[in-house]
Design an enzyme around this catalytic site. Structure first.
Site, PDB file in Angstrom:
ATOM      1  N   ASP A  26       0.828  -1.210   0.000  1.00 29.11           N
ATOM      2  CA  ASP A  26       0.000   0.000   0.000  1.00 29.11           C
ATOM      3  C   ASP A  26       0.863   1.261   0.000  1.00 29.11           C
ATOM      4  OD1 ASP A  26      -2.357   1.408  -0.040  1.00 29.11           O
ATOM      5  OD2 ASP A  26      -2.774   1.159   2.105  1.00 29.11           O
ATOM      6  N   GLY A  27       0.327   2.320  -0.579  1.00 28.71           N
ATOM      7  CA  GLY A  27       0.993   3.623  -0.519  1.00 28.71           C
ATOM      8  C   GLY A  27       1.555   4.120  -1.835  1.00 28.71           C
ATOM      9  N   ASN A  28       1.236   3.445  -2.931  1.00 27.92           N
ATOM     10  CA  ASN A  28       1.747   3.893  -4.238  1.00 27.92           C
ATOM     11  C   ASN A  28       1.258   5.298  -4.572  1.00 27.92           C
ATOM     12  OD1 ASN A  28       2.725   1.320  -4.407  1.00 27.92           O
ATOM     13  ND2 ASN A  28       1.374   0.654  -6.069  1.00 27.92           N
ATOM     14  N   GLY A  29      -0.020   5.534  -4.330  1.00 30.05           N
ATOM     15  CA  GLY A  29      -0.613   6.837  -4.663  1.00 30.05           C
ATOM     16  C   GLY A  29       0.024   7.951  -3.853  1.00 30.05           C
ATOM     17  N   TRP A  31       2.961   7.927  -2.473  1.00 27.76           N
ATOM     18  CA  TRP A  31       4.355   8.075  -2.912  1.00 27.76           C
ATOM     19  C   TRP A  31       4.413   9.029  -4.109  1.00 27.76           C
ATOM     20  CZ3 TRP A  31       7.191   7.266  -7.338  1.00 27.76           C
ATOM     21  CH2 TRP A  31       8.575   7.091  -7.198  1.00 27.76           C
ATOM     22  N   GLU A  73     -12.276  -4.939  -4.001  1.00 25.60           N
ATOM     23  CA  GLU A  73     -12.850  -3.606  -3.784  1.00 25.60           C
ATOM     24  C   GLU A  73     -12.173  -2.541  -4.650  1.00 25.60           C
ATOM     25  OE1 GLU A  73     -12.137  -5.738  -1.125  1.00 25.60           O
ATOM     26  OE2 GLU A  73     -14.265  -6.254  -1.130  1.00 25.60           O
ATOM     27  N   ASN A  74     -11.026  -2.869  -5.246  1.00 22.65           N
ATOM     28  CA  ASN A  74     -10.301  -1.862  -6.028  1.00 22.65           C
ATOM     29  C   ASN A  74     -11.011  -1.495  -7.333  1.00 22.65           C
ATOM     30  OD1 ASN A  74      -7.020  -3.015  -4.929  1.00 22.65           O
ATOM     31  ND2 ASN A  74      -8.162  -1.239  -4.206  1.00 22.65           N
ATOM     32  N   ARG A 200      -4.871  -1.960   8.935  1.00 23.34           N
ATOM     33  CA  ARG A 200      -6.066  -2.784   8.709  1.00 23.34           C
ATOM     34  C   ARG A 200      -5.726  -3.836   7.680  1.00 23.34           C
ATOM     35  NH1 ARG A 200      -7.610   2.397   6.920  1.00 23.34           N
ATOM     36  NH2 ARG A 200      -7.172   2.689   4.708  1.00 23.34           N
ATOM     37  N   SER A 202      -7.939  -4.844   5.208  1.00 28.24           N
ATOM     38  CA  SER A 202      -8.575  -4.563   3.915  1.00 28.24           C
ATOM     39  C   SER A 202      -8.967  -5.834   3.167  1.00 28.24           C
ATOM     40  CB  SER A 202      -7.663  -3.675   3.048  1.00 28.24           C
ATOM     41  OG  SER A 202      -7.440  -2.432   3.686  1.00 28.24           O
ATOM     42  N   GLU A 213       1.654 -13.317  12.410  1.00 32.07           N
ATOM     43  CA  GLU A 213       2.142 -12.102  13.062  1.00 32.07           C
ATOM     44  C   GLU A 213       1.883 -10.933  12.109  1.00 32.07           C
ATOM     45  OE1 GLU A 213       3.413 -11.845  16.154  1.00 32.07           O
ATOM     46  OE2 GLU A 213       3.038 -14.001  16.410  1.00 32.07           O
TER      47      GLU A 213
HETATM   48  C1  IPE Z   1      -5.372  -2.805  -0.151  1.00 31.73           C
HETATM   49  O1  IPE Z   1      -5.053  -1.478  -0.336  1.00 31.73           O
HETATM   50  C2  IPE Z   1      -5.375  -3.521  -1.462  1.00 31.73           C
HETATM   51  C3  IPE Z   1      -4.078  -3.688  -2.089  1.00 31.73           C
HETATM   52  C4  IPE Z   1      -2.919  -3.329  -1.587  1.00 31.73           C
HETATM   53  C5  IPE Z   1      -4.105  -4.324  -3.371  1.00 31.73           C
HETATM   54  P1  IPE Z   1      -6.178  -0.353  -0.503  1.00 31.73           P
HETATM   55  O2  IPE Z   1      -5.447   0.930  -0.645  1.00 31.73           O
HETATM   56  O3  IPE Z   1      -7.132  -0.732  -1.569  1.00 31.73           O
HETATM   57  O4  IPE Z   1      -6.928  -0.444   0.903  1.00 31.73           O
HETATM   58  P2  IPE Z   1      -7.850   0.582   1.676  1.00 31.73           P
HETATM   59  O5  IPE Z   1      -8.902   1.046   0.704  1.00 31.73           O
HETATM   60  O6  IPE Z   1      -6.972   1.722   2.121  1.00 31.73           O
HETATM   61  O7  IPE Z   1      -8.389  -0.182   2.841  1.00 31.73           O
HETATM   62  C1  IPE Z   2      -1.490   0.244  -3.412  1.00 34.46           C
HETATM   63  O1  IPE Z   2      -1.315   1.618  -3.457  1.00 34.46           O
HETATM   64  C2  IPE Z   2      -1.752  -0.341  -4.772  1.00 34.46           C
HETATM   65  C3  IPE Z   2      -3.123  -0.851  -4.952  1.00 34.46           C
HETATM   66  C4  IPE Z   2      -4.074  -0.852  -4.079  1.00 34.46           C
HETATM   67  C5  IPE Z   2      -3.415  -1.402  -6.259  1.00 34.46           C
HETATM   68  P1  IPE Z   2      -2.547   2.614  -3.446  1.00 34.46           P
HETATM   69  O2  IPE Z   2      -2.958   2.895  -4.850  1.00 34.46           O
HETATM   70  O3  IPE Z   2      -3.632   2.110  -2.564  1.00 34.46           O
HETATM   71  O4  IPE Z   2      -1.867   3.896  -2.807  1.00 34.46           O
HETATM   72  P2  IPE Z   2      -2.506   4.914  -1.780  1.00 34.46           P
HETATM   73  O5  IPE Z   2      -3.093   4.118  -0.646  1.00 34.46           O
HETATM   74  O6  IPE Z   2      -3.545   5.676  -2.537  1.00 34.46           O
HETATM   75  O7  IPE Z   2      -1.341   5.769  -1.353  1.00 34.46           O
HETATM   76 MG    MG Z   3      -4.078   2.354  -0.629  1.00 35.03          MG
END
Ligand code: IPE
Ligand code: IPE
Ligand code: MG
Length: 246
Positions: A26-29, A31, A73-74, A200, A202, A213
């Site tokens: 998580d966190g690509n966006g 970043w 959910e994505n 969480r 997710s 763990e």
């Molecule tokens: C969880 O990340 C799904 C993946 C990493 C593929 P999300 O960014 O979709 O999760 P939420 O919406 O913050 O719970």
């Molecule tokens: C995780 O990064 C990648 C996927 C869920 C596909 P996000 O796209 O959720 O990045 P944030 O949470 O918006 O930073």
């Molecule tokens: Mg995310």
């Protein structure tokens, strides 16, 4: 899933003792946002992190690394972002399959990947089939995966088995549930990592995480690397896993 055996120190098993690690990447966006870049740039950098971490998992002696790449959910995201993610996935399989195969990696998919674009389904199935006979670590990619969907599917599989007279309701046990999940032939989950500071699950591996763990780091996924994985495994090694015992 196999039983939760402690590794035998004489067998050459790695000192951290983990067989199966799962990562919520998580966190690509965020970043990308920090760098005033479009979200796709964060996803591209996330693919680089997948490459680094897949190599590190092999060096660190993991039997299985499961990566949450796209949740059920994505689909709620804008169509353009979904298309970008699917494009990256397609490109990743096309460009990295040879290296995985050469390293003896077995590629696996968990989740309802059959609902993806038919040409992507073909690509995925070809990649899984090509690496199925390898004997190295498993890299399992969670695609269109949701644990609640997985559990509903499990209930349907078991209900069908009961209706067909294969098993009696009273016979259903934990092993029947395990066998009806996407993870049926993966080792038991030891460690679940989530990057980006969110704490969480997710909808990821809810059943499998029963005694895993949990490890949360503020690091954003595109910054994650082999050193970060090793740090998580160091923390795991120091955990006292009691499984309800003493
Ligand atoms: C969880 O990340 C799904 C993946 C990493 C593929 P999300 O960014 O979709 O999760 P939420 O919406 O913050 O719970
Ligand atoms: C995780 O990064 C990648 C996927 C869920 C596909 P996000 O796209 O959720 O990045 P944030 O949470 O918006 O930073
Ligand atoms: Mg995310």
């Amino acid at each position: 899933m196999a039983s939760q055996a402690k590794p035998d120190p004489t067998s050459g098993a790695p000192a951290h003792g983990a067989r199966h690690v799962a990562i919520i990447m998580d966190g690509n966006g965020r970043w990308a946002k920090k760098r005033f870049l479009p979200r796709i740039a964060g996803h591209r950098a996330g693919v680089e992190a997948v490459r680094r971490v897949a190599r590190a998992a092999q060096d660190l002696g993991l039997e299985c690394l499961t990566l949450y790449a796209f949740s059920s959910e994505n689909w709620k995201r804008p169509a353009s972002e979904v298309a970008d993610l699917m494009g990256l996935l397609r490109h990743f399989i096309q460009s990295d399959l040879d290296e995985f195969h050469a390293n003896g990696v077995r590629l696996r998919i968990i989740g309802n990947y059959q609902a993806l674009d038919p040409s992507l389904v073909d690509l995925i199935e070809g990649a899984v089939a090509r690496t199925a006979g390898n004997s190295g670590p498993i890299i399992a990619i969670a695609l269109n995966y949701g644990a609640q969907d997985e559990l509903v599917r499990m209930a349907q599989i078991l209900a069908r088995r009961v209706a067909a007279g294969e098993i009696a309701v009273e016979e259903i046990g934990i092993e029947h549930v395990d066998a009806a999940l996407y993870t049926a032939d993966l080792p038991p989950l030891d460690l679940m990592i989530r990057t980006s500071g969110e704490q969480r699950l997710s909808n990821f591996m809810l059943w499998q995480a029963a005694y895993a763990e949990l490890y949360f780091t503020d690091m954003l996924w595109p910054d994650f690397d082999g050193q970060a994985l090793a740090a998580a495994l160091d923390a795991f090694r120091l955990r006292d896993r009691r499984f309800g015992g003493l």
